[in-house]
Design an enzyme around this catalytic site. Structure first.
Site, PDB file in Angstrom:
ATOM      1  N   CYS A   1      11.221  24.262 -12.997  1.00 55.62           N
ATOM      2  CA  CYS A   1      10.830  23.025 -12.611  1.00 55.62           C
ATOM      3  C   CYS A   1      11.811  22.021 -13.584  1.00 55.62           C
ATOM      4  O   CYS A   1      11.605  21.761 -14.755  1.00 55.62           O
ATOM      5  CB  CYS A   1       9.407  22.367 -12.677  1.00 55.62           C
ATOM      6  SG  CYS A   1       9.002  20.712 -12.332  1.00 55.62           S
TER       7      CYS A   1
ATOM      8  N   ASN B   1      -3.242  15.141 -12.794  1.00 56.92           N
ATOM      9  CA  ASN B   1      -3.581  15.795 -14.072  1.00 56.92           C
ATOM     10  C   ASN B   1      -3.345  14.551 -15.120  1.00 56.92           C
ATOM     11  O   ASN B   1      -2.681  13.609 -15.114  1.00 56.92           O
ATOM     12  CB  ASN B   1      -2.062  16.764 -14.300  1.00 56.92           C
ATOM     13  CG  ASN B   1      -2.026  17.660 -13.649  1.00 56.92           C
ATOM     14  OD1 ASN B   1      -2.999  18.537 -13.623  1.00 56.92           O
ATOM     15  ND2 ASN B   1      -1.059  17.789 -12.777  1.00 56.92           N
TER      16      ASN B   1
ATOM     17  N   CYS C   1       6.079   4.977 -10.897  1.00 54.43           N
ATOM     18  CA  CYS C   1       4.795   5.466 -10.032  1.00 54.43           C
ATOM     19  C   CYS C   1       3.714   5.309 -11.074  1.00 54.43           C
ATOM     20  O   CYS C   1       3.657   5.749 -12.297  1.00 54.43           O
ATOM     21  CB  CYS C   1       4.732   6.828  -9.649  1.00 54.43           C
ATOM     22  SG  CYS C   1       6.230   7.110  -8.342  1.00 54.43           S
TER      23      CYS C   1
ATOM     24  N   GLU D   1      14.091  10.881 -10.464  1.00 54.82           N
ATOM     25  CA  GLU D   1      14.187  10.615  -9.007  1.00 54.82           C
ATOM     26  C   GLU D   1      15.517  11.247  -8.458  1.00 54.82           C
ATOM     27  O   GLU D   1      16.594  10.788  -8.691  1.00 54.82           O
ATOM     28  CB  GLU D   1      13.924   9.317  -8.467  1.00 54.82           C
ATOM     29  CG  GLU D   1      14.516   9.051  -7.097  1.00 54.82           C
ATOM     30  CD  GLU D   1      13.436   9.882  -6.041  1.00 54.82           C
ATOM     31  OE1 GLU D   1      14.347  10.669  -5.299  1.00 54.82           O
ATOM     32  OE2 GLU D   1      12.275   9.966  -6.286  1.00 54.82           O
TER      33      GLU D   1
ATOM     34  N   SER E   1       6.914  12.930  -2.144  1.00 49.80           N
ATOM     35  CA  SER E   1       5.529  12.475  -2.710  1.00 49.80           C
ATOM     36  C   SER E   1       4.901  11.145  -1.863  1.00 49.80           C
ATOM     37  O   SER E   1       5.433  10.201  -2.081  1.00 49.80           O
ATOM     38  CB  SER E   1       5.779  12.110  -4.215  1.00 49.80           C
ATOM     39  OG  SER E   1       4.738  11.538  -4.921  1.00 49.80           O
ATOM     40  N   LEU E   2       4.082  11.585  -1.163  1.00 53.92           N
ATOM     41  CA  LEU E   2       3.376  10.705  -0.280  1.00 53.92           C
ATOM     42  C   LEU E   2       2.049   9.986  -0.962  1.00 53.92           C
ATOM     43  O   LEU E   2       2.018   8.666  -0.829  1.00 53.92           O
ATOM     44  CB  LEU E   2       3.016  11.314   1.113  1.00 53.92           C
ATOM     45  CG  LEU E   2       2.040  10.375   2.055  1.00 53.92           C
ATOM     46  CD1 LEU E   2       3.428   9.317   2.641  1.00 53.92           C
ATOM     47  CD2 LEU E   2       1.687  11.066   3.246  1.00 53.92           C
ATOM     48  N   THR E   3       1.377  10.628  -1.790  1.00 53.98           N
ATOM     49  CA  THR E   3       0.189  10.152  -2.450  1.00 53.98           C
ATOM     50  C   THR E   3      -0.832   9.589  -1.413  1.00 53.98           C
ATOM     51  O   THR E   3      -2.087   9.955  -1.644  1.00 53.98           O
ATOM     52  CB  THR E   3       0.561   9.275  -3.541  1.00 53.98           C
ATOM     53  OG1 THR E   3       1.481  10.049  -4.266  1.00 53.98           O
ATOM     54  CG2 THR E   3      -0.649   8.932  -4.242  1.00 53.98           C
TER      55      THR E   3
ATOM     56  N   CYS F   1       2.087   8.773 -13.203  1.00 53.91           N
ATOM     57  CA  CYS F   1       2.846   9.557 -13.694  1.00 53.91           C
ATOM     58  C   CYS F   1       3.334   8.960 -14.985  1.00 53.91           C
ATOM     59  O   CYS F   1       3.919   7.980 -15.339  1.00 53.91           O
ATOM     60  CB  CYS F   1       4.230   9.651 -12.750  1.00 53.91           C
ATOM     61  SG  CYS F   1       5.355  10.764 -13.501  1.00 53.91           S
TER      62      CYS F   1
ATOM     63  N   GLU G   1      12.438  17.230 -20.509  1.00 56.93           N
ATOM     64  CA  GLU G   1      11.734  18.263 -20.508  1.00 56.93           C
ATOM     65  C   GLU G   1      11.773  19.198 -19.094  1.00 56.93           C
ATOM     66  O   GLU G   1      11.879  18.395 -18.034  1.00 56.93           O
ATOM     67  CB  GLU G   1      10.031  17.929 -20.630  1.00 56.93           C
ATOM     68  CG  GLU G   1       9.944  17.486 -22.129  1.00 56.93           C
ATOM     69  CD  GLU G   1       8.364  16.875 -22.428  1.00 56.93           C
ATOM     70  OE1 GLU G   1       7.962  16.938 -23.407  1.00 56.93           O
ATOM     71  OE2 GLU G   1       7.574  16.496 -21.105  1.00 56.93           O
TER      72      GLU G   1
ATOM     73  N   CYS H   1       2.317  18.483 -13.459  1.00 60.89           N
ATOM     74  CA  CYS H   1       2.965  17.686 -12.586  1.00 60.89           C
ATOM     75  C   CYS H   1       2.258  16.183 -13.110  1.00 60.89           C
ATOM     76  O   CYS H   1       1.314  15.947 -13.042  1.00 60.89           O
ATOM     77  CB  CYS H   1       2.472  17.524 -11.074  1.00 60.89           C
ATOM     78  SG  CYS H   1       3.176  16.577  -9.945  1.00 60.89           S
TER      79      CYS H   1
ATOM     80  N   CYS I   1      12.908   7.788 -15.920  1.00 58.81           N
ATOM     81  CA  CYS I   1      12.784   7.527 -14.569  1.00 58.81           C
ATOM     82  C   CYS I   1      12.466   5.961 -14.402  1.00 58.81           C
ATOM     83  O   CYS I   1      11.767   5.446 -15.109  1.00 58.81           O
ATOM     84  CB  CYS I   1      11.499   8.378 -13.922  1.00 58.81           C
ATOM     85  SG  CYS I   1      11.371   8.278 -12.152  1.00 58.81           S
TER      86      CYS I   1
ATOM     87  N   SER J   1      12.225  17.372  -4.534  1.00 55.65           N
ATOM     88  CA  SER J   1      11.234  16.339  -4.342  1.00 55.65           C
ATOM     89  C   SER J   1      11.536  14.790  -4.651  1.00 55.65           C
ATOM     90  O   SER J   1      12.043  14.533  -5.777  1.00 55.65           O
ATOM     91  CB  SER J   1       9.919  16.574  -5.231  1.00 55.65           C
ATOM     92  OG  SER J   1       8.865  15.825  -4.965  1.00 55.65           O
TER      93      SER J   1
END
Length: 339
Positions: free
Chosen positions: A103, A289, A114, A157, A211-213, A117, A89, A332, A110, A188
């Protein structure tokens, strides 16, 4: 595929692959591809015999758009089927100033897993080829017109497919093709330290987002398995981010998906302040999200406001991302179609 896919080739390579004697023909074809043509007959400065030969030997696209989804907020998501049946996508984002950003995905699925996600639940099918990445961008431009930016923030990734991404960027930024500026490109990563150093030392000269989060080591290991590797711990990640900022001369973006009662409390804010202080970064906060299959909750507005306030009072540069594309699963962390 028996035919040659042209979207992943530079002008000289088009000449070589199609066995063209006149080098300028490869450049002409390359320019047409960058302009978004999908039919060899549209290449009006090529003779009829050459266009007929190209139809036999080559393809302008190896993938097909299987579905177009449009959110009332202007976000568009394309579901693209690849030549082997895998799918990805890609999303068009339009901000309040009307700037349009592609994007794009770099992998089908992936492997990073995570916890917050949707794409991370899929596993990895395969890396995308450079031409497939280019096609994502061209498909979006065919729908929305000329785009302003491209971000490698879709499925996958990027540091695990850096070779193909480098090639796709070379094609999209080529002065005789699409001529996109590298200043308008952002990659990213979930925090693969080796890849950050590679990108800093070997280019291309693009913007980096990480992406630290959370800057809590144990929580980050829980939410992001990549952090369980010794080379990717917070100390090593901070060193790599600082190195990239200094080497590139560009501010790095730290991204954080905000999860209700997980990473929005006082301690989480202080950890992030300590991590970010002293390096040239902007913090990009993304209220989670929702994905129905995942065990998290979206933070409240007050929860988000308090977190933002704490970071800003500490003197950090903070951006709160707006919610876009949720109604079509295009926000996201929501991308997830593979078949």
């Amino acid at each position: 595929m028996n035919q040659i896919v042209l979207t992943g080739l530079l002008p000289a390579e088009i000449c070589q692959q199609i066995e063209l004697q006149q080098k300028f023909r490869g450049l002409q074809i390359f320019k047409w591809i960058g302009s978004g043509v999908t039919d060899f007959d549209a290449m009006t400065n090529l003779c009829a015999d050459l266009r007929a030969s190209l139809k036999e030997k080559a393809l302008l696209r190896s993938s097909t758009v299987s579905n177009v989804l449009k959110d009332p907020d202007g976000t568009i998501k394309l579901q693209i089927t690849l030549h082997d049946g895998n799918a990805v996508e890609t999303v068009l984002l339009t901000d309040r100033e009307g700037r349009k950003t592609a994007c794009v995905s770099c992998q089908a699925g992936c492997a990073m897993k995570c916890a917050f996600c949707q794409t991370g639940t899929l596993g990895l099918a395969r890396n995308l080829e450079a031409g497939e990445i280019v096609e994502e961008f061209l498909y979006l431009e065919s729908i929305a017109g000329k785009l302003d930016n491209i971000v490698f923030m879709g499925m996958g990734e990027p540091m695990q497919n850096l070779g193909a991404i480098r090639r796709a960027i070379e094609i999209l930024c080529h002065k005789d093709g699409r001529a996109l500026s590298s200043k308008r490109i952002t990659l990213s990563t979930c925090g693969i330290v080796k890849g950050i150093y590679d990108l800093a030392d070997n280019g291309p000269a693009i913007r980096l987002a990480v992406s630290l989060t959370t800057a809590n080591e144990d929580l980050r290991k829980e939410l992001m398995p990549v952090a369980r590797g010794e080379d990717n711990n917070l100390q090593e990640l901070r060193k790599a981010i600082s190195y990239y900022a200094e080497k590139s001369g560009r501010r790095v973006t730290l991204e954080a998906a905000l999860l209700h009662d997980k990473n929005t409390d006082e301690e989480s804010a202080q950890n992030m302040i300590s991590f970010a202080r002293g390096i040239d970064v902007n913090i990009n906060l993304i209220p989670w999200n929702p994905v129905s299959s995942l065990p998290f909750e979206e933070p409240s507005k007050n929860e988000v406001f308090r977190f933002v306030e704490k970071l800003e009072k500490a003197g950090l540069n903070v951006t709160l991302r707006t919610k876009r594309g949720r109604k079509i699963g295009g926000a996201c962390g929501q991308l997830g179609k593979t078949k």
